[in-house]
Motif scaffolding. Structure first.
Motif, PDB file in Angstrom:
ATOM      1  N   VAL A   1       0.863  -1.183   0.000  1.00 51.78           N
ATOM      2  CA  VAL A   1       0.000   0.000   0.000  1.00 51.78           C
ATOM      3  C   VAL A   1       0.903   1.238   0.000  1.00 51.78           C
ATOM      4  CG1 VAL A   1      -1.786   1.283   1.274  1.00 51.78           C
ATOM      5  CG2 VAL A   1      -1.796  -1.227   1.277  1.00 51.78           C
ATOM      6  N   LYS A   2       0.576   2.213  -0.819  1.00 47.52           N
ATOM      7  CA  LYS A   2       1.374   3.439  -0.827  1.00 47.52           C
ATOM      8  C   LYS A   2       0.894   4.328   0.309  1.00 47.52           C
ATOM      9  CE  LYS A   2       1.961   3.297  -5.823  1.00 47.52           C
ATOM     10  NZ  LYS A   2       3.313   2.867  -6.127  1.00 47.52           N
ATOM     11  N   VAL A   3       1.760   4.539   1.300  1.00 49.86           N
ATOM     12  CA  VAL A   3       1.403   5.374   2.448  1.00 49.86           C
ATOM     13  C   VAL A   3       2.186   6.675   2.335  1.00 49.86           C
ATOM     14  CG1 VAL A   3       1.362   5.559   4.959  1.00 49.86           C
ATOM     15  CG2 VAL A   3       1.008   3.327   3.869  1.00 49.86           C
ATOM     16  N   TYR A   4       1.472   7.793   2.157  1.00 49.60           N
ATOM     17  CA  TYR A   4       2.116   9.098   2.002  1.00 49.60           C
ATOM     18  C   TYR A   4       1.469  10.109   2.911  1.00 49.60           C
ATOM     19  CZ  TYR A   4       3.935   7.130  -2.378  1.00 49.60           C
ATOM     20  OH  TYR A   4       4.559   6.356  -3.325  1.00 49.60           O
ATOM     21  N   PRO A   5       2.235  10.824   3.732  1.00 45.19           N
ATOM     22  CA  PRO A   5       3.661  10.634   3.993  1.00 45.19           C
ATOM     23  C   PRO A   5       3.929   9.237   4.564  1.00 45.19           C
ATOM     24  CG  PRO A   5       2.871  12.723   4.861  1.00 45.19           C
ATOM     25  CD  PRO A   5       1.691  11.947   4.452  1.00 45.19           C
ATOM     26  N   SER A   6       5.187   8.795   4.498  1.00 44.91           N
ATOM     27  CA  SER A   6       5.545   7.437   4.905  1.00 44.91           C
ATOM     28  C   SER A   6       5.537   7.276   6.413  1.00 44.91           C
ATOM     29  CB  SER A   6       6.939   7.113   4.387  1.00 44.91           C
ATOM     30  OG  SER A   6       7.892   7.896   5.087  1.00 44.91           O
ATOM     31  N   SER A   7       5.493   6.019   6.858  1.00 39.03           N
ATOM     32  CA  SER A   7       5.559   5.720   8.296  1.00 39.03           C
ATOM     33  C   SER A   7       6.862   6.256   8.883  1.00 39.03           C
ATOM     34  CB  SER A   7       5.447   4.215   8.525  1.00 39.03           C
ATOM     35  OG  SER A   7       6.540   3.553   7.925  1.00 39.03           O
ATOM     36  N   LYS A   8       7.914   6.236   8.087  1.00 40.39           N
ATOM     37  CA  LYS A   8       9.223   6.701   8.569  1.00 40.39           C
ATOM     38  C   LYS A   8       9.162   8.206   8.881  1.00 40.39           C
ATOM     39  CE  LYS A   8      14.061   6.648   7.229  1.00 40.39           C
ATOM     40  NZ  LYS A   8      14.660   7.296   6.054  1.00 40.39           N
ATOM     41  N   THR A   9       8.628   8.966   7.951  1.00 40.75           N
ATOM     42  CA  THR A   9       8.476  10.407   8.173  1.00 40.75           C
ATOM     43  C   THR A   9       7.628  10.649   9.411  1.00 40.75           C
ATOM     44  OG1 THR A   9       8.612  10.861   5.791  1.00 40.75           O
ATOM     45  CG2 THR A   9       7.576  12.548   7.143  1.00 40.75           C
ATOM     46  N   LEU A  10       6.510   9.944   9.483  1.00 40.58           N
ATOM     47  CA  LEU A  10       5.578  10.182  10.584  1.00 40.58           C
ATOM     48  C   LEU A  10       6.196   9.822  11.934  1.00 40.58           C
ATOM     49  CD1 LEU A  10       2.819  11.060  11.522  1.00 40.58           C
ATOM     50  CD2 LEU A  10       1.978   8.750  11.111  1.00 40.58           C
ATOM     51  N   LYS A  11       6.931   8.707  11.961  1.00 46.22           N
ATOM     52  CA  LYS A  11       7.553   8.237  13.204  1.00 46.22           C
ATOM     53  C   LYS A  11       8.480   9.301  13.788  1.00 46.22           C
ATOM     54  CE  LYS A  11       8.508   3.393  14.100  1.00 46.22           C
ATOM     55  NZ  LYS A  11       9.203   2.203  13.567  1.00 46.22           N
ATOM     56  N   THR A  12       9.254   9.910  12.923  1.00 44.51           N
ATOM     57  CA  THR A  12      10.199  10.940  13.369  1.00 44.51           C
ATOM     58  C   THR A  12       9.447  12.160  13.893  1.00 44.51           C
ATOM     59  OG1 THR A  12      11.712  10.191  11.663  1.00 44.51           O
ATOM     60  CG2 THR A  12      12.170  12.345  12.630  1.00 44.51           C
ATOM     61  N   ILE A  13       8.355  12.480  13.230  1.00 43.32           N
ATOM     62  CA  ILE A  13       7.623  13.689  13.594  1.00 43.32           C
ATOM     63  C   ILE A  13       6.754  13.478  14.836  1.00 43.32           C
ATOM     64  CG2 ILE A  13       5.776  15.244  12.792  1.00 43.32           C
ATOM     65  CD1 ILE A  13       7.077  14.964   9.960  1.00 43.32           C
ATOM     66  N   GLN A  14       6.197  12.269  14.960  1.00 41.27           N
ATOM     67  CA  GLN A  14       5.280  11.993  16.079  1.00 41.27           C
ATOM     68  C   GLN A  14       5.933  12.237  17.437  1.00 41.27           C
ATOM     69  OE1 GLN A  14       3.830   7.957  15.758  1.00 41.27           O
ATOM     70  NE2 GLN A  14       1.800   8.612  15.087  1.00 41.27           N
TER      71      GLN A  14
END
Lengths: 384, 384
Positions: B92-105
């Motif tokens: 599944v294309k997740v945008y923004p990515s989980s990686k981006t979100l993890k850093t920001i969360q």
């Protein structure tokens, strides 16, 4: 009445593309909406609070639907006007009114209305049946060429034909109709007038319909029209006169001819958001859809100036393609600056079916016109 | 993938006001949408094709929802990131990515990320528990005043506190947190950066948050910011650097401080349409919502220039009113030129709850600012 309250309900007759675009702006104001349409695949089904299936020409369907709402409007003229009259008598606010719609629905009545109100329009004759036209020609009362129009349900180019010889007459449906003298016009112009029930009035800038030099089809709607200021003022004045004569509530799109002698003649009107106003979504301070809402809800009208120059190109089904629609090269037009496609959500394309439109906005109208041509030459509405 | 085809499905986690405004623009492109939210009263329920009830922090709810869509995005950062990771692994294309979100969360991780990528930001310390802060003070590692921020789920002003004395510490929740030096800033600025998966990047003009002189609350978001061109270029450059570091797909709103010495320090980022970009609906060639869609669907990005000056005023619940919302004097602000209210559709107001926003657009930014103040002094969000 508090239109922002949770008990208010706005009814919309018709769930087509105009209704869909109107619904965007009801969302902005969080207005509760209910839509009646005869198709379960209606584009606006997804954007309203309630959707009802029913025939817009059926008295009971329109009446029963209208009884459930506070304000009733329509996005298409072909609705049961007797039901609207009954609803008005029972206190439902119907905008535009049944009276306005009745005059507009019948092209013969519409022309008489212009004559009665001293509004310039092309010479015309009325016929109960198309078969009577030949008598008029034989009596010398009518000369080729002329324009034939069905009195009722002529819409989006249907029910209009240029008659050059007797043989052009033979395929006409034998219905109530009018004939009009052919106007050798320089430009086809339009002005959208908004009016709320307080009587506040606002006009949008004059737009110009640019025709394809050979196909004789409108290719671009251009705002502002590239015409003399004096002609623009004259057209705006006549549109206001038409608006005053109708005393309508809501939008009134007034289509006009600019003749070779810079006379302005009213061609026809539509009491609703109109193809000639789609560019306002991107180009104007207030989109025609928001303005229609403001008008029918008796809210103050929004500013009608343009922020930037705007051009609209209709997206119609290409010839030779009938089936599940594909928007070929849509990504290429989205690369062009200031270009926004609007896809109406019809699943099936067929030749000349209106499937969407594209707006091109730019500070420089000539640059917008150049990009519009590129858009026109790039995107194709075909099928799988 | 053909985003305009009938089989494509876009999933949106969160059905709040941002999702609702994003959905307006999916309608424009006729994109099929599915929304997951925990509330049956979610504002965007009415504007999507499918609505699913579920907790955004629940792994199964997010995973099962995500399995049914082609592209998944979110309008709120508080979603189950492990479920996003699993979905990405399954295509599944997740945008923004989980990686981006993890850093920001996590605000601690976000700050470390800036440090690692040489992005200027205020000095900070990380704490596993708020109770450890006192030790740092006693050891001389931390000096009053400073800013305390909860590491997780700080949102819309919650989870942030200015600590001036020891007694300010005692009411803090004992959770993972950071402390930051207080920046005596001249201006708070923001830049929204859009990036699609082809790597195409576009930045919106720098906006300025104007604060109330006494209440220390953002009163107006002003576009363009009334700052030196050099400062604007510096802020845009730093926002682009942040965007490059994250390599995100979608929008990234970068909030920054302009210090007394015209240094630019990154405060925090949001990987989604943002309050500081609401003005774009009316002021820009491309609204931030359309731009987010273009970015996550890997379409060409739209032009980010402004057509006119834009100012946004948040509509928040007035103090002393809790109950069924009423927008007092809304008709008065609608009389003002270039003023558009956006009502989010929340039924209940309470003090400081975000109930909507108002955009003021004008060719002359000073005139827009004058009207914005009139708007602010006129409309009141109260209850019945």
């Amino acid at each position: 009445m508090n239109f922002f309250s949770s008990t208010f309900k706005l009814g919309i007759l018709g769930g087509g593309q105009l209704g869909k675009m109107l619904l965007y702006d009801t969302r902005k104001f969080d207005i509760y909406t209910s839509v009646l349409d005869s198709s379960n695949e209606a584009p606006s089904k997804v954007a309203c609070n309630e959707f009802h299936l029913g025939d817009l020409m059926d008295y009971d369907a329109v009446y029963n639907f209208g009884k459930q709402v506070d304000v009733l409007t329509f996005e298409i003229e072909n609705v049961n006007v007797n039901a609207l009259e009954a609803l008005e008598k029972e206190g439902v606010k119907v905008y535009p009114s049944s009276k306005t719609l009745k005059t507009i629905q019948n092209k013969g009545k519409q022309k008489l209305f212009y004559r009665d109100h001293d509004i310039p329009t092309a010479e015309f004759s009325r016929f109960a049946y198309a078969s009577e036209i030949l008598d008029a020609i034989n009596n010398g009362g009518l000369k080729f060429p002329f324009v034939w129009k069905s009195a009722q349900f002529g819409y989006d180019g249907n029910g209009v034909k240029i008659i050059r010889t007797e043989s052009d007459l033979k395929d006409l449906p034998n219905v109530e109709c009018i004939t009009e003298e052919m106007i050798p016009f320089k430009n086809e112009l339009a002005v959208i007038v908004a009016r709320n029930s307080n009587g506040e009035v606002a006009t949008y800038p004059v737009v110009e319909m640019e025709f394809h030099p050979e196909a004789n089809q409108v290719e671009y709607v251009i705002c502002p029209a590239r015409i003399d200021k004096k002609v623009a003022e004259k057209a705006t004045g006549i549109a206001l006169k038409v608006s005053q004569a109708f005393n309508h509530v809501g939008l009134l799109a007034v289509e006009m001819f600019q003749t070779k002698d810079d006379e302005i003649l009213v061609n026809e009107v539509a009491p609703r958001p109109h193809n000639s106003g789609h560019h306002t979504i991107e180009s104007s301070y207030t989109s025609q859809f928001e303005q229609h809402l403001r008008a029918i809800l008796n809210l103050p009208l929004g500013k009608t100036d343009s922020k930037v120059g705007g051009i609209m190109v209709n997206l119609v089904g290409a010839e030779g393609y009938t089936g599940n629609v594909v928007y070929k090269n849509i990504e290429d037009i989205m690369k062009m600056p200031g270009v926004t496609p609007h896809i109406y959500g019809k699943k099936q394309t067929r030749p000349f079916r209106k499937m969407g439109h594209v707006t091109i906005v730019n500070e420089d109208l000539n640059e917008a016109r150049r990009i519009a041509e590129e858009v026109k030459n790039t995107i194709k509405v075909i099928c799988e």
